[in-house]
Design a protein around this motif. Sequence first.
Motif, PDB file in Angstrom:
ATOM      1  N   SER A  91       2.403 -13.683  -1.013  1.00 26.67           N
ATOM      2  CA  SER A  91       3.306 -12.756  -1.315  1.00 26.67           C
ATOM      3  C   SER A  91       2.557 -11.337  -0.869  1.00 26.67           C
ATOM      4  O   SER A  91       3.099 -10.620   0.243  1.00 26.67           O
ATOM      5  CB  SER A  91       4.374 -12.585  -2.278  1.00 26.67           C
ATOM      6  N   ALA A  92       0.928 -11.479  -1.135  1.00 24.67           N
ATOM      7  CA  ALA A  92       0.467 -10.205  -1.182  1.00 24.67           C
ATOM      8  C   ALA A  92       0.201 -10.431   0.750  1.00 24.67           C
ATOM      9  O   ALA A  92       0.250  -8.963   0.920  1.00 24.67           O
ATOM     10  CB  ALA A  92      -0.821 -10.510  -1.990  1.00 24.67           C
ATOM     11  N   VAL A  93      -0.512 -11.321   0.903  1.00 23.80           N
ATOM     12  CA  VAL A  93      -0.858 -11.607   2.869  1.00 23.80           C
ATOM     13  C   VAL A  93       0.234 -10.915   3.207  1.00 23.80           C
ATOM     14  O   VAL A  93       0.003 -10.253   4.402  1.00 23.80           O
ATOM     15  CB  VAL A  93      -1.624 -12.738   2.571  1.00 23.80           C
ATOM     16  N   VAL A  94       1.051 -11.688   3.180  1.00 25.02           N
ATOM     17  CA  VAL A  94       2.377 -11.273   3.739  1.00 25.02           C
ATOM     18  C   VAL A  94       3.221  -9.571   3.823  1.00 25.02           C
ATOM     19  O   VAL A  94       3.335  -9.178   5.364  1.00 25.02           O
ATOM     20  CB  VAL A  94       3.886 -12.720   3.490  1.00 25.02           C
ATOM     21  N   LEU A  95       2.805  -9.038   3.132  1.00 25.93           N
ATOM     22  CA  LEU A  95       3.623  -7.623   2.484  1.00 25.93           C
ATOM     23  C   LEU A  95       2.647  -6.850   3.201  1.00 25.93           C
ATOM     24  O   LEU A  95       2.530  -6.549   3.930  1.00 25.93           O
ATOM     25  CB  LEU A  95       3.565  -7.442   1.446  1.00 25.93           C
ATOM     26  N   VAL A  96       0.866  -7.676   3.430  1.00 26.50           N
ATOM     27  CA  VAL A  96      -0.165  -6.827   3.807  1.00 26.50           C
ATOM     28  C   VAL A  96       0.109  -7.201   5.674  1.00 26.50           C
ATOM     29  O   VAL A  96       0.245  -6.295   6.218  1.00 26.50           O
ATOM     30  CB  VAL A  96      -1.703  -6.879   3.572  1.00 26.50           C
ATOM     31  N   VAL A  97       0.446  -8.264   6.249  1.00 26.81           N
ATOM     32  CA  VAL A  97       0.440  -8.109   7.113  1.00 26.81           C
ATOM     33  C   VAL A  97       1.455  -7.484   8.283  1.00 26.81           C
ATOM     34  O   VAL A  97       1.804  -6.772   9.075  1.00 26.81           O
ATOM     35  CB  VAL A  97       0.496  -9.681   7.690  1.00 26.81           C
ATOM     36  N   ASN A  98       2.833  -7.572   7.181  1.00 29.53           N
ATOM     37  CA  ASN A  98       4.269  -7.204   8.287  1.00 29.53           C
ATOM     38  C   ASN A  98       4.420  -5.629   7.519  1.00 29.53           C
ATOM     39  O   ASN A  98       4.965  -5.426   8.785  1.00 29.53           O
ATOM     40  CB  ASN A  98       4.691  -7.808   7.224  1.00 29.53           C
ATOM     41  N   GLN A  99       3.445  -5.481   6.386  1.00 28.23           N
ATOM     42  CA  GLN A  99       3.883  -3.757   5.955  1.00 28.23           C
ATOM     43  C   GLN A  99       3.306  -2.893   5.469  1.00 28.23           C
ATOM     44  O   GLN A  99       2.995  -1.761   5.603  1.00 28.23           O
ATOM     45  CB  GLN A  99       5.559  -4.286   5.006  1.00 28.23           C
ATOM     46  N   GLY A 100       1.907  -3.581   5.560  1.00 27.24           N
ATOM     47  CA  GLY A 100       0.216  -3.121   5.890  1.00 27.24           C
ATOM     48  C   GLY A 100       0.311  -2.376   3.560  1.00 27.24           C
ATOM     49  O   GLY A 100       1.016  -2.605   3.200  1.00 27.24           O
ATOM     50  N   ILE A 101      -0.894  -1.889   3.666  1.00 29.53           N
ATOM     51  CA  ILE A 101      -0.661  -1.093   2.532  1.00 29.53           C
ATOM     52  C   ILE A 101      -0.109   0.550   1.653  1.00 29.53           C
ATOM     53  O   ILE A 101      -0.421   0.938   2.911  1.00 29.53           O
ATOM     54  CB  ILE A 101      -2.196  -1.384   2.091  1.00 29.53           C
ATOM     55  N   THR A 102       0.830  -0.102   0.732  1.00 29.35           N
ATOM     56  CA  THR A 102       1.812   1.724   1.330  1.00 29.35           C
ATOM     57  C   THR A 102       1.531   1.936  -0.408  1.00 29.35           C
ATOM     58  O   THR A 102       1.042   1.120  -1.268  1.00 29.35           O
ATOM     59  CB  THR A 102       2.938   1.296   1.595  1.00 29.35           C
ATOM     60  N   PRO A 103       2.175   3.248  -0.449  1.00 31.35           N
ATOM     61  CA  PRO A 103       1.774   3.473  -1.954  1.00 31.35           C
ATOM     62  C   PRO A 103       2.527   2.191  -3.213  1.00 31.35           C
ATOM     63  O   PRO A 103       2.023   2.435  -4.293  1.00 31.35           O
ATOM     64  CB  PRO A 103       2.250   5.020  -1.935  1.00 31.35           C
ATOM     65  N   ASP A 104       3.869   1.959  -2.677  1.00 30.70           N
ATOM     66  CA  ASP A 104       5.016   1.618  -3.201  1.00 30.70           C
ATOM     67  C   ASP A 104       4.760  -0.353  -3.551  1.00 30.70           C
ATOM     68  O   ASP A 104       4.947  -0.792  -3.421  1.00 30.70           O
ATOM     69  CB  ASP A 104       6.396   1.584  -2.789  1.00 30.70           C
ATOM     70  N   PHE A 105       2.893  -0.184  -2.785  1.00 36.81           N
ATOM     71  CA  PHE A 105       2.786  -2.188  -2.252  1.00 36.81           C
ATOM     72  C   PHE A 105       2.701  -2.512  -3.933  1.00 36.81           C
ATOM     73  O   PHE A 105       3.672  -3.168  -3.797  1.00 36.81           O
ATOM     74  CB  PHE A 105       1.579  -2.175  -1.990  1.00 36.81           C
ATOM     75  N   ALA A 106       2.531  -2.722  -5.208  1.00 36.81           N
ATOM     76  CA  ALA A 106       2.693  -3.044  -5.880  1.00 36.81           C
ATOM     77  C   ALA A 106       4.278  -4.069  -6.568  1.00 36.81           C
ATOM     78  O   ALA A 106       4.285  -4.723  -6.759  1.00 36.81           O
ATOM     79  CB  ALA A 106       1.674  -2.397  -7.274  1.00 36.81           C
ATOM     80  N   ILE A 107       5.115  -2.808  -6.277  1.00 29.97           N
ATOM     81  CA  ILE A 107       6.935  -2.818  -6.749  1.00 29.97           C
ATOM     82  C   ILE A 107       6.925  -3.739  -5.663  1.00 29.97           C
ATOM     83  O   ILE A 107       8.004  -4.207  -6.047  1.00 29.97           O
ATOM     84  CB  ILE A 107       7.188  -1.782  -6.520  1.00 29.97           C
ATOM     85  N   ARG A 108       6.760  -3.661  -4.329  1.00 27.12           N
ATOM     86  CA  ARG A 108       6.994  -4.861  -3.372  1.00 27.12           C
ATOM     87  C   ARG A 108       6.565  -6.173  -3.661  1.00 27.12           C
ATOM     88  O   ARG A 108       7.093  -6.984  -3.213  1.00 27.12           O
ATOM     89  CB  ARG A 108       6.684  -4.121  -2.125  1.00 27.12           C
ATOM     90  N   TRP A 109       5.284  -5.887  -3.511  1.00 25.19           N
ATOM     91  CA  TRP A 109       4.560  -6.740  -3.997  1.00 25.19           C
ATOM     92  C   TRP A 109       5.414  -8.426  -5.152  1.00 25.19           C
ATOM     93  O   TRP A 109       5.004  -9.004  -5.177  1.00 25.19           O
ATOM     94  CB  TRP A 109       3.022  -7.016  -4.285  1.00 25.19           C
TER      95      TRP A 109
END
Length: 78
Positions: A27-45
């Motif tokens: 789930s972390a890899v998919v989020l990074v690939v599709n949306q990048g690392i953003t300030p709300d990454f932890a919540i989205r992850w």
Amino acid sequence: MKGRIPARFAPILFGGMLSIIMVSIISAVVLVVNQGITPDFAIRWLKSFLSTWPIAFPTVLVIAPLVRKCVVYLTTDS
């Protein structure tokens, strides 16, 4: 040793641990690939993890024994 889990629960513990590790990484890899690392990454992850782990856990419990049987069938002790 006190506090250890009885061996009869080993398949469930294995499935839980494996699915937690897999879902966390994927789930972390998919989020990074599709949306990048953003300030709300932890919540989205966390939201992604919580929505996918309930699917992954029972899947691992069902699939792992089948995969083990396939591996035994496909391998030899030679």
